[in-house]
Design an enzyme around this catalytic site. Structure first.
Site, PDB file in Angstrom:
ATOM      1  NE  ARG A 184      -2.604  -3.533   1.234  1.00  0.00           N
ATOM      2  CZ  ARG A 184      -3.855  -3.859   1.589  1.00  0.00           C
ATOM      3  NH1 ARG A 184      -4.886  -3.220   1.061  1.00  0.00           N
ATOM      4  NH2 ARG A 184      -4.080  -4.811   2.464  1.00  0.00           N
TER       5      ARG A 184
ATOM      6  CG  HIS B 156      -7.569   1.211   3.395  1.00  0.00           C
ATOM      7  ND1 HIS B 156      -6.241   0.875   3.315  1.00  0.00           N
ATOM      8  CD2 HIS B 156      -8.244   0.080   3.068  1.00  0.00           C
ATOM      9  CE1 HIS B 156      -6.119  -0.401   2.986  1.00  0.00           C
ATOM     10  NE2 HIS B 156      -7.338  -0.900   2.819  1.00  0.00           N
TER      11      HIS B 156
ATOM     12  CD  GLU C 118      -3.931   3.349   3.205  1.00  0.00           C
ATOM     13  OE1 GLU C 118      -4.274   2.612   4.151  1.00  0.00           O
ATOM     14  OE2 GLU C 118      -4.152   3.089   2.015  1.00  0.00           O
TER      15      GLU C 118
HETATM   16  C1  8YV Z   1      -8.669  -3.752   5.453  1.00  0.00           C
HETATM   17  C2  8YV Z   1      -7.734  -4.489   3.234  1.00  0.00           C
HETATM   18  O1  8YV Z   1      -8.950  -2.407   5.517  1.00  0.00           O
HETATM   19  O2  8YV Z   1      -8.280  -6.741   3.411  1.00  0.00           O
HETATM   20  C3  8YV Z   1      -7.473  -5.920   3.034  1.00  0.00           C
HETATM   21  O3  8YV Z   1      -6.433  -6.246   2.449  1.00  0.00           O
HETATM   22  O4  8YV Z   1      -7.074  -3.661   2.727  1.00  0.00           O
HETATM   23  C4  8YV Z   1      -8.876  -4.072   4.046  1.00  0.00           C
HETATM   24  O5  8YV Z   1      -9.931  -4.924   3.929  1.00  0.00           O
HETATM   25  C5  8YV Z   1      -7.397  -3.880   6.158  1.00  0.00           C
HETATM   26  O6  8YV Z   1      -6.750  -5.053   5.949  1.00  0.00           O
HETATM   27  C6  8YV Z   1      -7.671  -3.718   7.645  1.00  0.00           C
HETATM   28  O7  8YV Z   1      -6.584  -3.375   8.330  1.00  0.00           O
END
Ligand code: 8YV
Length: 324
Positions: free
Chosen positions: A232, A279, A261
């Site tokens: 993150r 991402h 982001e």
């Molecule tokens: C996704 C992510 O891009 O799973 C997660 O925590 O960061 C990613 O797999 C995101 O959650 C989709 O909005």
């Protein structure tokens, strides 16, 4: 019996929308609607939230008196106040496991792309430079190098397994030592940074990890060091990272996640020793569909009474609620 009412928040995968339309009373915020007025109109009926992004903070949760479950899309659920949900007795689910290998693959690709300068070599060829001279030898290599992994959870372990095959020396930082694993443990972020050539973060966003990778840690990583982040963006002091890259405190960085982001600091975009990704750790059709199916299955199983498949730690199942 009326079908349980589910409110969609953010953009859901088509597999989720189709399933929810078929099996539930799905409410979606119309694109041209006044969001506030729409939420007000459905507030008393909503029993589940299907989240495809966006904050689900305490104030939002409090608006739905019949809320039972928040089904989040993604393994990270820092967008959901799960502690508040637990207090309310609301279940929170996420989508772990089905994305582990995809994210680990991307982490390896990003690491190699950064260290061996794949993206800048590509730019070099496209700019027609190859006909003038060969591309300069890459500063970095994986040969004989030490990889420090921040966060040895499911994804961190999958990265470590792949990195073993590449011959990297592996160590990790986390809250607890995992003595069953053959990697070196560091309880100090600064110590693992000093020890490593490449620091790769899979840290989740929590109060404890906020801006954990700061100027001091980058300094410890050193002028030949590479920083990779697939966790993150909030876990890094982005300003300190920009400065460390600009003044040579570290050598290079590969980033799939950012503090704000989809906004990426212009200073990062201007640097050739940085690989920037939007991402995309889990973003293949295959894996996003699997995540969607798991999100849907959590809602199905909650409402058919068999229990959620992947409850988060704050709302364990079946079990007593954490005392918060
Ligand atoms: C996704 C992510 O891009 O799973 C997660 O925590 O960061 C990613 O797999 C995101 O959650 C989709 O909005």
């Amino acid at each position: 019996m009326p079908k349980p009412q589910i409110l969609a928040l953010g953009k859901l995968m088509p597999v989720v929308t189709e399933g929810l339309q078929a099996e539930f009373d799905l409410r979606e915020i119309p694109p041209d609607a006044d969001r506030e007025a729409f939420l007000q109109s459905v507030a008393t009926g909503v029993r589940g939230l299907a989240c495809g992004g966006g904050l689900v903070d305490s104030a939002l949760q409090d608006r739905f008196p019949k809320l039972e479950i928040i089904a989040n899309f993604g393994v990270g659920y820092d967008n959901v106040d799960a502690v508040h949900a637990a207090r309310l007795g609301v279940m929170v689910t996420n989508t772990p496991d089905v994305l582990t290998d995809e994210v680990a693959d991307l982490a390896m690709g990003l690491m190699i792309a950064t260290v061996r300068e794949i993206a800048s070599s590509d730019r070099w060829v496209r700019a027609g430079n190859w006909t003038q001279s060969p591309y300069p030898l890459s500063h970095g290599t994986l040969r004989g190098k030490k990889l420090g992994i921040l966060g040895l959870g499911r994804i961190g372990k999958a990265v470590a397994k792949r990195a073993e095959a590449f011959g990297l020396g592996i160590s990790y930082y986390g809250r607890t030592e995992k003595p069953d694993l053959p990697y070196t443990y560091f309880s100090s972020l600064k110590d693992i940074a000093s020890h490593s050539d490449i620091l790769l973060s899979v840290l989740p966003a929590t109060g404890a990890t906020h801006k954990a990778v700061n100027a001091e840690i980058l300094e410890a990583l050193g002028s030949d060091g590479t920083f990779i982040n697939v966790g993150r963006g909030s876990t890094v002091d982005e300003e300190a990272l920009v400065k460390a890259l600009q003044d040579g405190t570290i050598h290079s960085a590969g980033l799939d996640v950012f503090a704000d982001e989809p906004n990426v600091p212009a200073a990062l975009k201007a640097m050739d020793n940085v690989v920037l990704l939007p991402h995309i750790g889990s973003a293949s059709k295959h894996t996003r569909n699997a995540m969607g199916r798991l999100q849907l299955e959590n809602l199905r199983r909650w409402f058919d009474g068999t229990g959620p498949v992947t409850p988060v730690a704050e709302t364990p199942w079946p079990a007593e609620r954490l005392s918060l």
